[in-house]
Design an enzyme around this catalytic site. Structure first.
Site, short mmCIF file in Angstrom:
data_model
loop_
_atom_site.label_atom_id
_atom_site.label_comp_id
_atom_site.label_asym_id
_atom_site.label_seq_id
_atom_site.Cartn_x
_atom_site.Cartn_y
_atom_site.Cartn_z
N ASP A 287 2.78 -8.66 9.33
CA ASP A 287 1.34 -8.89 9.25
C ASP A 287 1.10 -10.41 9.23
O ASP A 287 0.72 -10.99 8.20
CB ASP A 287 0.78 -8.21 8.00
CG ASP A 287 1.01 -6.71 8.04
OD1 ASP A 287 0.24 -6.01 8.68
OD2 ASP A 287 2.01 -6.25 7.45
N GLN B 296 -10.33 -2.73 2.46
CA GLN B 296 -9.83 -3.40 3.67
C GLN B 296 -9.78 -2.47 4.87
O GLN B 296 -9.38 -2.89 5.95
CB GLN B 296 -8.47 -4.04 3.42
CG GLN B 296 -7.32 -3.06 3.28
CD GLN B 296 -6.06 -3.76 2.79
OE1 GLN B 296 -5.99 -4.23 1.66
NE2 GLN B 296 -5.06 -3.83 3.64
N GLU C 197 12.06 0.31 5.06
CA GLU C 197 12.98 -0.82 4.90
C GLU C 197 12.26 -2.18 4.89
O GLU C 197 12.76 -3.13 4.31
CB GLU C 197 14.05 -0.80 6.00
CG GLU C 197 15.23 0.11 5.68
CD GLU C 197 15.96 -0.30 4.39
OE1 GLU C 197 16.23 -1.49 4.19
OE2 GLU C 197 16.25 0.61 3.59
N GLY C 198 11.12 -2.26 5.58
CA GLY C 198 10.35 -3.51 5.56
C GLY C 198 9.91 -3.85 4.15
O GLY C 198 10.13 -4.97 3.65
N HIS C 199 9.31 -2.88 3.47
CA HIS C 199 8.91 -3.09 2.07
C HIS C 199 10.13 -3.41 1.21
O HIS C 199 10.10 -4.31 0.38
CB HIS C 199 8.25 -1.83 1.50
CG HIS C 199 6.98 -1.43 2.16
ND1 HIS C 199 6.86 -0.29 2.92
CD2 HIS C 199 5.74 -1.99 2.15
CE1 HIS C 199 5.61 -0.18 3.36
NE2 HIS C 199 4.91 -1.20 2.91
N GLN D 252 -2.27 -11.81 8.17
CA GLN D 252 -2.48 -11.59 6.73
C GLN D 252 -1.74 -12.66 5.92
O GLN D 252 -2.28 -13.22 4.96
CB GLN D 252 -1.97 -10.21 6.35
CG GLN D 252 -1.92 -9.95 4.87
CD GLN D 252 -1.57 -8.51 4.57
OE1 GLN D 252 -2.42 -7.64 4.63
NE2 GLN D 252 -0.31 -8.25 4.26
N MET E 114 0.84 -1.20 0.00
CA MET E 114 0.00 0.00 0.00
C MET E 114 0.88 1.25 0.00
O MET E 114 0.39 2.35 0.28
CB MET E 114 -0.94 -0.01 1.19
CG MET E 114 -1.91 -1.20 1.13
SD MET E 114 -3.41 -0.96 2.08
CE MET E 114 -2.76 -0.75 3.72
P1 AMP Z 1 1.65 -2.67 3.47
O1 AMP Z 1 2.11 -1.65 2.49
O2 AMP Z 1 1.62 -2.20 4.88
O3 AMP Z 1 0.38 -3.37 3.03
O4 AMP Z 1 2.77 -3.80 3.46
C1 AMP Z 1 3.15 -4.44 2.28
C2 AMP Z 1 3.94 -5.67 2.63
O5 AMP Z 1 5.10 -5.30 3.39
C3 AMP Z 1 3.14 -6.66 3.50
O6 AMP Z 1 3.42 -7.98 3.08
C4 AMP Z 1 3.68 -6.39 4.87
O7 AMP Z 1 3.59 -7.49 5.74
C5 AMP Z 1 5.13 -6.06 4.58
N1 AMP Z 1 5.70 -5.29 5.66
C6 AMP Z 1 5.19 -4.16 6.24
N2 AMP Z 1 5.97 -3.76 7.27
C7 AMP Z 1 7.00 -4.66 7.35
C8 AMP Z 1 8.13 -4.80 8.20
N3 AMP Z 1 8.37 -3.94 9.19
N4 AMP Z 1 8.96 -5.84 7.99
C9 AMP Z 1 8.72 -6.73 6.99
N5 AMP Z 1 7.67 -6.66 6.15
C10 AMP Z 1 6.82 -5.64 6.33
#
Ligand code: AMP
Length: 284
Positions: free
Chosen positions: A151, A61, A35-37, A154, A30
């Protein structure tokens, strides 16, 4: 890197690579990349020939319209970051492209979608997630799709959906990326005030306290949950939920055994945050 707005353009853009047998890696997001993304994108880059990232703030959602309205967005910065880690294609459709008028179909995953976020955000949340991810899987048709352990529920819902609906792809779940002080990275973190940013550490503290209790031999679920809640209370935070469930199916487990998921959600200064830890409980 190419930014693509329509399903037709994405499909035709991937056609040649697909026919040549390329392995297509896909990271649904989204946006507002951190850094997670980027860790998901780097992993896809390492493992696949073509990397597609979707950027779509999926309205179906969100159970809270103010959360949707406040969701941070910066497509230009996101595009630069994705390009920086070698993404080939950013799929950034608008709402009309994803949900044309008279859209009438949804995907419902029962069981794993029901506790935790399913209670807090209502059944519409994971119905929205599963439906948009099913659509994105059909649009991109990847060989591998990457999700974050951040998540956790999810990821379980998507794995279950992919299995039940026979999507011909691998679902890979990547570790949670954290700030140096332990806070799980989230697009929502930018909305935390300085005070709330400190209080947000309560989630990780609660998880650490619960994990430490299990490591010290505690096997009573309620006592483990209480240790987590008490650690959060020390920072003045009461969680929306703090729960220990089986990691595979999110079913109740007491006394604790096998792989367990410790999951927490809390509102900190008007921002809803979630985090979790997986603990392998050894026989004591
Ligand atoms: P989102 O944009 O929040 O829907 O996240 C997109 C993807 O990035 C999802 O699969 C999340 O689980 C993953 N994600 C978000 N935050 C993190 C994080 N801190 N570490 C690892 N993956 C993450």
């Amino acid at each position: 890197m190419k930014t693509v707005r329509t399903i037709a353009e994405l499909r035709s853009g991937l056609d040649a690579a697909r026919r040549a047998g390329a392995r297509i890696g896909f990271v649904p997001t989204m946006g507002f990349f951190h850094e997670g993304h980027l860790s998901l994108m780097r992993r896809a880059r390492n493992e696949c020939d073509v990397v597609v990232v979707s950027l779509f703030v999926n309205p179906t959602q969100f159970n809270d319209p103010s959360d949707l309205a406040a969701y941070p967005r910066d497509e230009r910065r996101d595009a630069a970051r994705a390009e920086g880690v070698g993404v080939d294609c950013l799929f950034a459709p608008n709402e009309a492209e994803m949900y044309p008028p008279a859209t009438a179909t949804a995907v419902v995953v029962s069981g794993v979608s029901e506790p935790l976020e399913g209670v807090s955000r209502g059944p519409g949340h994971f119905r929205g997630v599963a439906t948009v991810v099913a659509k994105l899987f059909n649009i991109v048709q990847p060989g591998v799709a990457y999700f974050g352990q951040k998540d956790a529920q999810q990821a379980l819902v998507i794995r279950r959906m992919a299995r039940d609906l026979d999507f011909p792809l691998l679902v890979e779940v990547c570790p949670t990326v954290r700030e140096p002080d332990g806070l799980a990275m989230s697009s929502r973190n930018v909305r935390l005030s300085a005070d709330a940013r400190q209080q947000a550490l309560a989630l990780k503290r609660g998880l650490d306290a619960a994990t430490a209790a299990v490591a010290a031999g505690e096997r009573d679920r309620d006592r483990v949950e209480r240790r987590g809640r008490d650690a959060m209370a020390a920072l003045g935070v009461e969680p929306e939920y703090f729960a220990v469930l089986s990691a595979a199916g999110l079913t109740p487990v007491n006394p604790l055994a096998g792989e367990i998921l410790v999951a927490v959600a809390a509102h900190i200064g008007g921002v809803r945050l979630i985090d979790n830890a997986i603990v392998a409980v050894t026989a004591s």
